[in-house]
Design an enzyme around this catalytic site. Sequence first.
Site, PDB file in Angstrom:
ATOM      1  CG  ASP A  60       8.909  -3.874   1.186  1.00  0.00           C
ATOM      2  OD1 ASP A  60       9.166  -2.682   1.061  1.00  0.00           O
ATOM      3  OD2 ASP A  60       7.912  -4.440   0.685  1.00  0.00           O
TER       4      ASP A  60
HETATM    5  C1  BGC Z   1       6.953  -8.112   5.623  1.00  0.00           C
HETATM    6  C2  BGC Z   1       7.610  -8.284   4.299  1.00  0.00           C
HETATM    7  C3  BGC Z   1       6.886  -7.452   3.300  1.00  0.00           C
HETATM    8  C4  BGC Z   1       6.771  -6.000   3.797  1.00  0.00           C
HETATM    9  C5  BGC Z   1       5.880  -5.233   2.885  1.00  0.00           C
HETATM   10  C6  BGC Z   1       7.040  -6.673   6.003  1.00  0.00           C
HETATM   11  O1  BGC Z   1       6.595  -6.456   7.288  1.00  0.00           O
HETATM   12  O2  BGC Z   1       7.551  -8.916   6.554  1.00  0.00           O
HETATM   13  O3  BGC Z   1       7.661  -9.594   3.885  1.00  0.00           O
HETATM   14  O4  BGC Z   1       7.531  -7.481   2.090  1.00  0.00           O
HETATM   15  O5  BGC Z   1       6.293  -5.918   5.097  1.00  0.00           O
HETATM   16  O6  BGC Z   1       5.597  -3.936   3.259  1.00  0.00           O
HETATM   17  C1  NOJ Z   2       5.777  -7.490  -0.444  1.00  0.00           C
HETATM   18  C2  NOJ Z   2       5.636  -6.073  -0.822  1.00  0.00           C
HETATM   19  O1  NOJ Z   2       4.279  -5.760  -1.022  1.00  0.00           O
HETATM   20  C3  NOJ Z   2       6.435  -5.783  -2.078  1.00  0.00           C
HETATM   21  O2  NOJ Z   2       6.382  -4.408  -2.356  1.00  0.00           O
HETATM   22  C4  NOJ Z   2       7.854  -6.228  -1.920  1.00  0.00           C
HETATM   23  O3  NOJ Z   2       8.523  -6.000  -3.113  1.00  0.00           O
HETATM   24  C5  NOJ Z   2       7.939  -7.669  -1.509  1.00  0.00           C
HETATM   25  N1  NOJ Z   2       7.147  -7.865  -0.337  1.00  0.00           N
HETATM   26  C6  NOJ Z   2       9.376  -8.110  -1.267  1.00  0.00           C
HETATM   27  O4  NOJ Z   2       9.860  -7.615  -0.082  1.00  0.00           O
END
Ligand code: BGC
Ligand code: NOJ
Length: 814
Positions: free
Chosen positions: A487
Amino acid sequence: MKYGHFDDLNREYVITQPDTPLPWINYLGCQAYFGIISNTAGGYSFYRDARLRRLTRYRYNNVPMDFGGRYVYLRDDESREFWSPSWQPTRTELKDYSCRHGMGYTVIGSTRGGIEAHTRYFVPLDENLEIWQLTVTNRRATRARISAFASIEFCLWDAQDDATNFQRNFNIGEVEVEDGVIYHKTEYRERRNHFAYYACSEPGAGFDTQREAFLGRYRGWDKPAAVEAGQLTNSIAHGWSPIGAHQVKLDLAPGETRQIVFVLGYHENPVAQKFDPPNSQTINKTLVKPVIAKYLDPKQADAAFERLRQYWAGLLDIFQVNTPDIHTNRMVNIWNAYQCMATFNMSRSASFFESGIGRGLGFRDSNQDLLGFVHMAPARARERILDLSATQLETGGAYHQYQPLTKRGNNDIGGGFNDDPHWLIVGVSAYLKETGDWSILDEPVQYDNEPGSEKPLYDHLQRSFRYTLTRLGPHGLPLIGRADWNDCLNLNCFSDTPGQSFQTTTNKDGKVAESVFIAGLFVIAGRELAAIAKHRGLHNEAATYLEEVAKMEQVVRKQGWDGEWFLRAYDDFGAKIGSRECEEGKIFIESNGFCVLAGIGLDDGKANKALAATGKFLATKHGIVLQQPAYSKYYLNLGEISSYPPGYKENAGIFCHNNPWVMIAEARLGHGDLAHDYYSRINPSAREEISDLHRCEPYVYAQMIAGKDAPTHGEAKNSWLTGTAAWNYYAIVQWILGVRTTLDGLEIAPVIPKSWPGFTATRTFRGVVYRISIERKGDGNRIALTVDGSPLKGNIVPPPADGRKTVSIKGILT
Ligand code: BGC
Ligand code: NOJ
């Protein structure tokens, strides 16, 4: 240093020191009514949605930490001393403190001044309530006069509003007290038809419903004025902060034990029958009273607890293994499976690290969670698949998240995470392999929840696959969109404004940046879809998918290879990411793990090279970090990944979710020792001895362990609700132990450590119990199977033709 121990026989973790490095929590409830509970009784409850139907308050990031909970106080009415048997909130010194976290229940207790007390908290199956069974025993040689108090603080339903909108909230709180039961009815007068109740099995010596009356001015839960005084005040809340508190007086002979049952619950009335009498403002309690009466009876409470135990025994029995490694056994047999259920239920909503306000159910998350969950409750997995796919867009793309209460895609976040649609294929395929229920593919499912747009689920899978074919970039690799699995790798974002969301800001047209990770995922999804198509007799279609897969593999070999490992991506300028040409972020785990897991490079040495580089540059004794070198500054063209200080989260943290990809990849290469070694590095049970460093619960996976660039290398964060649970379960069970579901039957293909003499396992699969026993006679991974005494050709055990319900499988590894 440890703070407790595993009790594997009872499937419990027993915490024996209350001041754990962080609250070590458990989940109550597994259907609609849920709660989190810490080892010192902190936590809260909600019905279905932690944001919109929150029953009780919790104060995240409070000092002292972990405040707000299911608090019991005892007061010696002679000495006037009071304490909490769960340590918090009074934090008085205790003897024999213990917290037993079990499957859907928690028991916390201790002894002080010869008074022993334990509270068992759980949510009965099929009910929207929780039961607290408080047992008090007088271990003194003399009589004891004790007051027992139990308390909670109500949340005014919407947890976000409750924590912010005080000009309104301080005016709307309302309760009723009838026959000793406290009813919380804020907003019931207008549009709500639900209320909460808090009841006690014993005749009360008093109650309170107004927080200030109970706590006193400028006091906290650690020193309630009414407890100190030994008498609740029978206050009725009008506005401010409604609470529920009960007082019961006990006069205990030496050795005498008494049990008090408290029930906290949620009830919805039919809209037309909200009030009784109908023209009043008084809650109609006809439907709820029998439920309350039932569970206040200790015998009924015990019976409900027994049912819960049986339920969990049944779920866990579906797969049980006995290997020479205790950490493997207890995670696979108990805790990892249990965590898979919690992540399935909550997605990423409510833990000590997730406030329950922020996120709905992730599209990719929920599909991946199925990998670890589908064998336990296939019917619920089926429902989840249909809900998820109904939020898919006609383009084949997907909303990144959907709301569990409305079951609609979340517009605020929208779509454009170009990996999302492929996970639907992976999830559905896992479901088909487990159940053989092909009918799901013919289920009519809407697009974007639009009535009239229904198409068979199979059509959704076809569109998922085609989504990428129409979104290829300059190198022929899939365009990344807002982000792929990571993400935080936001290649089309270019955000320079504080507070702007990295996930929803896209300043670029998205036509250049490409992802090697999605290419690997495309290869996997394409092969799964081809197998499904073949099974349906669609041979031409299957062949087309395989052609596209082969083309993509070629592109990855040419454009996605950096010489020693797989590249990660191309950015918006067409420059490489995850290459030796880069100054930072030269090598990434995701593309290397996933491309090998997908089988790319198995035949030309690339897979071996990629994993060797992964081991050399990314592996640490605490797990495999996400990339190296960590980004030391913010890069506009990379986005959130470079926003984290080095070693944390996606910036070179050990992001546990993707470690199993490398375990599986190593298993595919036949490296059982290394696969299991990687597995053990992040296995929470194997890290129990270093609890002071690890800090999170030793019985569940955390999302992240700080990487080698972090000053706190080895420290875990964000425990419980992580895709790590499902992937680790899948990696150890299906790829290392090699007990693998396929469309045609159960495959047995262990890739275990050389030092293991073998293992035994039982697996219930499509209604048949398979007793598996593997014996190692050589160093390799070649397996010869006999099924009920007859040698088997190949290693996929087909369903028994004669309807037998138990099958014995023996495997010799050479
Ligand atoms: C977080 C990430 C996460 C993502 C998920 C972000 O704001 O910092 O670590 O994977 O949201 O939607
Ligand atoms: C948390 C999110 O829920 C997931 O979808 C994602 O793959 C990981 N973060 C890595 O960014």
